[in-house]
Design a protein around this motif. Structure first.
Motif, PDB file in Angstrom:
ATOM      1  N   VAL A 258      -8.856  -0.650  -7.962  1.00 31.20           N
ATOM      2  CA  VAL A 258      -8.882  -1.914  -8.699  1.00 31.20           C
ATOM      3  C   VAL A 258      -7.542  -2.487  -8.888  1.00 31.20           C
ATOM      4  O   VAL A 258      -7.275  -3.729  -8.635  1.00 31.20           O
ATOM      5  CB  VAL A 258      -9.708  -1.804  -9.885  1.00 31.20           C
ATOM      6  N   ASN A 259      -6.561  -1.564  -9.261  1.00 31.97           N
ATOM      7  CA  ASN A 259      -5.340  -2.039  -9.576  1.00 31.97           C
ATOM      8  C   ASN A 259      -4.348  -2.370  -8.102  1.00 31.97           C
ATOM      9  O   ASN A 259      -3.706  -3.410  -8.284  1.00 31.97           O
ATOM     10  CB  ASN A 259      -4.511  -0.759 -10.162  1.00 31.97           C
ATOM     11  N   PHE A 260      -4.581  -1.653  -7.149  1.00 33.05           N
ATOM     12  CA  PHE A 260      -4.042  -1.903  -6.004  1.00 33.05           C
ATOM     13  C   PHE A 260      -4.479  -3.268  -5.440  1.00 33.05           C
ATOM     14  O   PHE A 260      -3.585  -3.961  -5.035  1.00 33.05           O
ATOM     15  CB  PHE A 260      -4.338  -0.806  -4.846  1.00 33.05           C
TER      16      PHE A 260
ATOM     17  N   PHE B 183       0.913  -1.111  -0.174  1.00 29.06           N
ATOM     18  CA  PHE B 183      -0.092   0.006  -0.037  1.00 29.06           C
ATOM     19  C   PHE B 183       0.963   1.191   0.008  1.00 29.06           C
ATOM     20  O   PHE B 183       0.631   2.222  -0.710  1.00 29.06           O
ATOM     21  CB  PHE B 183      -0.882   0.044   1.274  1.00 29.06           C
ATOM     22  N   PHE B 184       1.794   1.491   1.130  1.00 27.91           N
ATOM     23  CA  PHE B 184       2.949   2.535   1.039  1.00 27.91           C
ATOM     24  C   PHE B 184       3.441   2.658  -0.622  1.00 27.91           C
ATOM     25  O   PHE B 184       3.513   3.792  -0.931  1.00 27.91           O
ATOM     26  CB  PHE B 184       3.684   2.412   2.025  1.00 27.91           C
ATOM     27  N   LEU B 185       3.944   1.618  -1.026  1.00 27.12           N
ATOM     28  CA  LEU B 185       4.594   1.790  -2.188  1.00 27.12           C
ATOM     29  C   LEU B 185       3.689   2.205  -3.230  1.00 27.12           C
ATOM     30  O   LEU B 185       3.943   3.131  -4.107  1.00 27.12           O
ATOM     31  CB  LEU B 185       5.148   0.514  -2.680  1.00 27.12           C
ATOM     32  N   TYR B 186       2.464   1.579  -3.443  1.00 22.38           N
ATOM     33  CA  TYR B 186       1.804   1.941  -4.476  1.00 22.38           C
ATOM     34  C   TYR B 186       1.087   3.208  -4.323  1.00 22.38           C
ATOM     35  O   TYR B 186       0.894   4.016  -5.414  1.00 22.38           O
ATOM     36  CB  TYR B 186       0.667   0.803  -4.468  1.00 22.38           C
ATOM     37  N   LEU B 187       0.884   3.770  -3.100  1.00 22.77           N
ATOM     38  CA  LEU B 187       0.416   5.136  -2.785  1.00 22.77           C
ATOM     39  C   LEU B 187       1.553   6.251  -3.526  1.00 22.77           C
ATOM     40  O   LEU B 187       1.063   7.210  -3.956  1.00 22.77           O
ATOM     41  CB  LEU B 187       0.101   5.157  -1.535  1.00 22.77           C
ATOM     42  N   PHE B 188       2.722   5.813  -3.020  1.00 16.84           N
ATOM     43  CA  PHE B 188       3.724   6.708  -3.186  1.00 16.84           C
ATOM     44  C   PHE B 188       3.819   6.837  -4.616  1.00 16.84           C
ATOM     45  O   PHE B 188       3.921   8.223  -5.339  1.00 16.84           O
ATOM     46  CB  PHE B 188       5.116   6.264  -2.514  1.00 16.84           C
ATOM     47  N   THR B 189       4.020   5.824  -5.369  1.00 18.68           N
ATOM     48  CA  THR B 189       4.120   5.914  -6.827  1.00 18.68           C
ATOM     49  C   THR B 189       2.983   6.484  -7.684  1.00 18.68           C
ATOM     50  O   THR B 189       3.232   7.311  -8.483  1.00 18.68           O
ATOM     51  CB  THR B 189       4.395   4.455  -7.625  1.00 18.68           C
ATOM     52  N   THR B 190       1.779   6.423  -6.940  1.00 22.45           N
ATOM     53  CA  THR B 190       0.592   6.807  -7.878  1.00 22.45           C
ATOM     54  C   THR B 190       0.676   8.372  -7.492  1.00 22.45           C
ATOM     55  O   THR B 190       0.367   9.183  -8.224  1.00 22.45           O
ATOM     56  CB  THR B 190      -0.587   6.342  -7.026  1.00 22.45           C
ATOM     57  N   VAL B 191       0.982   9.026  -6.152  1.00 22.61           N
ATOM     58  CA  VAL B 191       1.015  10.329  -6.083  1.00 22.61           C
ATOM     59  C   VAL B 191       2.285  10.679  -6.922  1.00 22.61           C
ATOM     60  O   VAL B 191       2.006  12.090  -7.523  1.00 22.61           O
ATOM     61  CB  VAL B 191       1.333  10.507  -4.688  1.00 22.61           C
ATOM     62  N   LEU B 192       3.201  10.329  -6.908  1.00 20.44           N
ATOM     63  CA  LEU B 192       4.447  10.895  -7.844  1.00 20.44           C
ATOM     64  C   LEU B 192       4.062  10.937  -9.287  1.00 20.44           C
ATOM     65  O   LEU B 192       4.623  12.025  -9.799  1.00 20.44           O
ATOM     66  CB  LEU B 192       5.704  10.060  -7.811  1.00 20.44           C
TER      67      LEU B 192
END
Length: 402
Positions: free
Chosen positions: A134-136, A90-99
């Motif tokens: 969905v992707n997460f 979750f942390f990794l996916y959230l970080f790359t999404t925001v970036l």
């Protein structure tokens, strides 16, 4: 790539085809020609920039120790390893999404600026949030199972993971039309019953088991057109965007639907699934060989001690992205061949080359597509033949028929 796309690449219409139905000057206005050239170059340039940027981001996450930080955050107050790994994802996916959000927003605004998108920001943001979850969830399921397999079998995890991808891929294809797609848009039976009867008549000729044609409301989001046959088994369905219904004639719509039926008849869905399964086997095997060596050789710099650590996930994603990029020319070549076969099938089924040509012209016009893109762009980006080639296919078919 900038100089290649904006200065060096030749993408005009060959002299021999000037003034023919394949020449965009015969069916696009001067303004549309200018916009098409600008829009295509910007989108192509973004593709060749964003992909290496993704690799750089993964390297920075590893090299700066950010991956290790995510791992530490996921351990706070959590006991079960599967929960810790889920928190890390979750942390990794959230970080790359925001970036990457600014880039995604720029793509949206670019599409809006050139008249492709009609979607307002709130609607786009809603789809963006749905996309995230969905992707997460899909990524989370894959990663949790993958690292569990790596933990219990360091040598054969790739084989077990591959075996599990087969039922998972089939399951995703089965639920896509009835669970995932409706999250984004409203699907309902085709309102034009006379047209539905003609489409179902074509489907009957093609031996496609379908009782209804579905319409989806896309006009509030885009001016582009599309139609497809999706799903497998009982969940297979024929779908038309309302933009296609609004902008094409009945004969053009029937040709488009015959093309999509061609994919079904020629088993392209199953061939694609088989190709996906084989390429997944090869890809997982390559990663299983390369990743341990990279960790052994560069583990200190990448802040990774062993492959079983969840913090090694960015390295896995980096290798996966690299292989997908390298394999693009091959997968796109196969896809273009299948699209050509589907075009030929549609011409056999409808016997209306005029409708085929006008369909391709309208598709190019509404999507501001390049009819003859530069070679590198074609092999890396085009899953369909360029419109110049598709119109030539019609001409060749007509000559052969005569």
């Amino acid at each position: 790539m900038y100089f290649y796309l904006f200065h060096w690449a030749q993408s005009g219409v060959p002299i021999v085809l000037k003034g023919t139905v394949a020449d965009p000057a015969t069916f696009m206005s001067k303004q549309e020609l200018v916009l098409s050239g600008e829009y295509s170059k910007i989108r192509n340039f973004m593709f060749f920039v964003i992909t290496p940027l993704e690799w750089l981001v993964y390297l920075l996450i590893l090299g700066t120790g950010l991956s290790k930080v995510f791992e530490k955050w996921s351990e706070i107050g959590l006991k079960w390893k599967v929960i810790k790994n889920s928190a890390y994802v979750f942390f990794l996916y959230l970080f790359t999404t925001v970036l990457f959000y600014p880039i995604d927003y720029y793509r949206y605004s670019l599409s809006k600026k050139y008249g492709i998108s009609t979607q307002d920001y709130s609607s786009w943001m809603r789809d963006y949030v749905i996309d995230f979850w969905v992707n997460f969830i899909t990524t989370l399921i894959i990663v949790i199972v993958l690292y569990w397999l790596i933990q219990i079998s360091k040598k054969r995890w790739w084989l077990y993971a591959w075996l599990l991808t087969i039922p998972f891929a089939i399951f995703m294809m089965y639920i896509q039309p009835v669970v995932i797609d409706p999250l984004y848009n409203e699907f309902y039976p085709l309102k034009d019953k006379a047209l539905e009867e003609k489409i179902l008549s074509l489907a009957e000729q093609a031996n496609i088991p379908s009782e209804h044609v579905f319409e989806v409301n896309m006009a509030e989001k885009t001016n582009a057109m599309n139609a497809y046959v999706t799903g497998i088994g009982d969940n297979s369905r024929i779908v038309l965007w309302d933009t296609t219904l609004n902008q094409l004639t009945e004969s053009e719509i029937l040709f488009i639907m015959a093309h999509e039926m061609g994919h079904y008849v020629q088993k392209h869905i199953y061939i694609g699934m088989a190709a996906y399964i084989l390429s997944t086997l090869f890809g997982l095997w390559i990663i299983a060989k390369i990743m341990p060596w990279l960790i052994h050789r560069f583990g200190e710099a990448l802040k990774i001690e062993k492959m079983t650590d969840i913090r090694s996930l960015p390295l896995f994603l980096l290798l996966l992205s690299l292989m997908l990029f390298i394999s693009n020319p091959i997968s796109n070549f196969v896809s273009r061949y299948q699209e050509t076969r589907a075009d030929e099938y549609a011409m056999e089924l409808t016997n209306n080359p005029e409708a085929a040509v006008s369909s391709f012209q309208n598709l190019a016009k509404t999507g501001l597509s390049e009819v003859n893109p530069p070679f590198i762009v074609k092999i890396f980006r085009y899953t369909h033949p360029p419109m110049l080639e598709r119109i030539n296919t019609v001409a060749e078919y007509t000559q052969k028929k005569e």
